[in-house]
Write a protein that holds these residues in place. Structure first.
Motif, short mmCIF file in Angstrom:
data_model
loop_
_atom_site.label_atom_id
_atom_site.label_comp_id
_atom_site.label_asym_id
_atom_site.label_seq_id
_atom_site.Cartn_x
_atom_site.Cartn_y
_atom_site.Cartn_z
N ILE A 113 -7.64 36.69 -69.44
CA ILE A 113 -7.76 38.07 -69.93
C ILE A 113 -9.24 38.40 -70.10
N ASN A 114 -9.61 39.59 -69.64
CA ASN A 114 -10.96 40.06 -69.91
C ASN A 114 -10.90 40.84 -71.23
N LYS A 115 -11.42 40.22 -72.30
CA LYS A 115 -11.28 40.80 -73.64
C LYS A 115 -11.99 42.14 -73.76
N ALA A 116 -13.13 42.25 -73.09
CA ALA A 116 -13.87 43.53 -73.16
C ALA A 116 -13.04 44.63 -72.53
N ASP A 117 -12.41 44.35 -71.39
CA ASP A 117 -11.57 45.35 -70.72
C ASP A 117 -10.34 45.69 -71.55
N LEU A 118 -9.70 44.63 -72.09
CA LEU A 118 -8.48 44.87 -72.88
C LEU A 118 -8.83 45.67 -74.15
N GLY A 119 -9.92 45.29 -74.79
CA GLY A 119 -10.35 46.02 -76.00
C GLY A 119 -10.67 47.46 -75.68
N ALA A 120 -11.38 47.68 -74.58
CA ALA A 120 -11.75 49.05 -74.19
C ALA A 120 -10.50 49.86 -73.89
N SER A 121 -9.53 49.24 -73.19
CA SER A 121 -8.28 49.95 -72.84
C SER A 121 -7.47 50.27 -74.09
N PHE A 122 -7.42 49.31 -75.01
CA PHE A 122 -6.65 49.52 -76.25
C PHE A 122 -7.28 50.62 -77.11
N GLN A 123 -8.59 50.57 -77.23
CA GLN A 123 -9.27 51.59 -78.04
C GLN A 123 -9.06 52.98 -77.43
N LYS A 124 -9.06 53.03 -76.10
CA LYS A 124 -8.85 54.33 -75.44
C LYS A 124 -7.43 54.83 -75.73
N ALA A 125 -6.46 53.91 -75.70
CA ALA A 125 -5.07 54.31 -75.95
C ALA A 125 -4.94 54.87 -77.38
N VAL A 126 -5.55 54.20 -78.35
CA VAL A 126 -5.49 54.66 -79.75
C VAL A 126 -6.21 56.01 -79.88
N SER A 127 -7.38 56.09 -79.28
CA SER A 127 -8.17 57.31 -79.36
C SER A 127 -7.45 58.49 -78.69
N ASP A 128 -6.81 58.22 -77.55
CA ASP A 128 -6.07 59.29 -76.85
C ASP A 128 -4.98 59.88 -77.75
N CYS A 129 -4.23 59.00 -78.44
CA CYS A 129 -3.16 59.48 -79.35
C CYS A 129 -3.76 60.35 -80.45
N LEU A 130 -4.85 59.87 -81.03
CA LEU A 130 -5.47 60.60 -82.15
C LEU A 130 -5.96 61.97 -81.68
N CYS A 131 -6.62 61.99 -80.53
CA CYS A 131 -7.18 63.25 -80.01
C CYS A 131 -6.07 64.22 -79.63
N LYS A 132 -5.04 63.71 -78.98
CA LYS A 132 -3.96 64.58 -78.49
C LYS A 132 -3.28 65.31 -79.65
N ASN A 133 -2.89 64.57 -80.67
CA ASN A 133 -2.20 65.20 -81.81
C ASN A 133 -3.13 66.11 -82.59
N THR A 134 -4.40 65.71 -82.71
CA THR A 134 -5.35 66.54 -83.45
C THR A 134 -5.52 67.88 -82.75
N LEU A 135 -5.67 67.84 -81.44
CA LEU A 135 -5.85 69.08 -80.69
C LEU A 135 -4.62 69.98 -80.81
N LYS A 136 -3.45 69.36 -80.65
CA LYS A 136 -2.20 70.13 -80.74
C LYS A 136 -2.09 70.82 -82.11
N ALA A 137 -2.36 70.06 -83.17
CA ALA A 137 -2.23 70.61 -84.52
C ALA A 137 -3.28 71.68 -84.80
N MET A 138 -4.52 71.44 -84.37
CA MET A 138 -5.58 72.42 -84.64
C MET A 138 -5.26 73.74 -83.95
N GLU A 139 -4.76 73.67 -82.72
CA GLU A 139 -4.44 74.90 -82.00
C GLU A 139 -3.25 75.60 -82.64
N GLU A 140 -2.25 74.82 -83.04
CA GLU A 140 -1.05 75.40 -83.64
C GLU A 140 -1.38 76.07 -84.99
#
Ligand code: KG4
Length: 335
Positions: A232-259
């Motif tokens: 496993i490339n830990k840097a790649d896995l960490g980067a991918s995981f952080q992106k997945a968490v960040s995407d969820c946070l951004c998506k819901n925040t944007l939806k709620a702010m617009e609503e």
């Protein structure tokens, strides 16, 4: 008004003096991170003991750094919920005795409210109302900050907090505690598209989060790789995981702010230090024309400056307590 503030909700013993909610006169943080490192996480019993040992020295230093004695203090503010109960009790009892002996007002401060207030210190112009994404080790929520002491929760995590998910994923990957911070560092040059993660959804709750599935995905990726003998490339896995968490946070925040019609976003809590999340929110707000407020890095984690800031506004709203004040492991921000 000069407030002596105390924070002991997890593994930092902190004290600060803050004037009129915005001006920092001193800021002392004694971290226990090194001690908990060998266990891979915070051990509550050890945390309580270390707080009890450190608190007098930390408070004395906060006063002397501000060139003050208790006679120059107008009120004592303290984190009383939520957090590790034994750890909270140390700060609460210390604050109670100081306030009682010097006949000073005692101000109970909710931990997440104070994380939000870290932004008042960093950004002198910031005033409610605004929308806030609160992302810490124990909590993840989207909150309408209608006024300094008036909050409404729009969405929250149904399982792990974002910080908890980062910490647990890091631990599974063999990244040392504190996992979130170390994963951020390790993944700096990682490829965030190297590993695929599902997009978690909470049925019938468009603003709620769920991070436990992402955490399980990391475990599955690691197990599969182990079975196949693939490295496993830990840097790649960490980067991918952080992106997945960040995407969820951004998506819901944007939806709620617009609503809900918000164009100002503040971010609060330990995970607001995450470089991937900061960058993603910066890009999102730029694209949408939103104003973004991020706490300075030194105030993202637990500290007492933020308690002194929020404490001032709690005091102005009449939120003081007597010697019967108790600590609570769990309490909602809008209670
Ligand atoms: O707000 P906080 O200091 O404590 C609570 O009140 O819970 O948050 C601690 C959390 C931990 O989960 C830690 O791993 C995470 O914040 N954290 C980070 C970073 N720095 C701290 N997570 C991701 N990236 C960071 N740079």
């Amino acid at each position: 008004m000069k407030i002596l503030a105390i924070e002991s909700s997890c593994d930092e013993t902190a004290a600060a003096v803050v004037e009129d909610g915005r001006k920092v006169l001193s800021n002392v943080v004694a971290s226990q991170v090194e001690e908990h490192k060998i266990y891979g996480g915070v051990v509550p019993e050890i945390a309580s003991r270390r707080h009890a040992e450190a608190i007098s020295g930390v408070v004395e230093k906060a006063l002397s750094d501000a060139s003050l004695t208790l006679d120059g203090i107008d009120a004592v503010a303290v984190t009383y919920a939520p957090g590790l109960i034994g750890a909270l009790l140390v700060g609460v009892n210390y604050a109670k005795s100081l306030a009682y002996s010097k006949k000073l007002p005692l101000i109970p401060v909710h931990h997440l409210r104070s994380h939000i207030a870290a932004n008042y210190i960093t950004h002198s112009e910031l005033r409610p109302p605004f929308f806030c994404l609160v992302v810490s080790g124990g909590n993840t929520a989207m909150v309408e900050v209608r006024d300094y002491t008036d909050f409404r929760i729009i969405g929250r995590t149904r399982d792990d907090a974002a910080g908890e998910a980062l910490d647990k994923a890091a631990r599974t990957m063999g990244i040392p505690y504190p996992g979130g911070l170390n994963m951020d560092r390790l993944a700096k040059d990682g490829d965030s598209s190297a590993y695929k993660f599902p997009t978690p959804k909470v049925e019938n709750s468009p603003y709620d989060f769920s991070f436990s599935g992402l955490k399980t995905s990391v475990i599955n990726i690691l197990h599969n790789a182990e079975q196949k003998g693939v490295e496993i490339n830990k840097a790649d896995l960490g980067a991918s995981f952080q992106k997945a968490v960040s995407d969820c946070l951004c998506k819901n925040t944007l939806k709620a702010m617009e609503e809900f019609g918000y164009t100002t976003l503040a971010v609060a809590g330990g995970v607001s230090a995450n470089s991937v999340l900061r960058e993603a929110l910066t890009q999102m707000c730029k694209a949408k024309g939103f104003k973004l407020y991020l706490p300075e890095l030194s105030l993202c984690g637990d500290n007492a400056v933020m308690v002194g800031s929020q404490g001032y506004y709690e005091y102005l709203s009449g939120n003081t307590a007597g010697p019967e004040l108790n600590a609570y492991a769990g309490k909602a921000i809008d209670e």
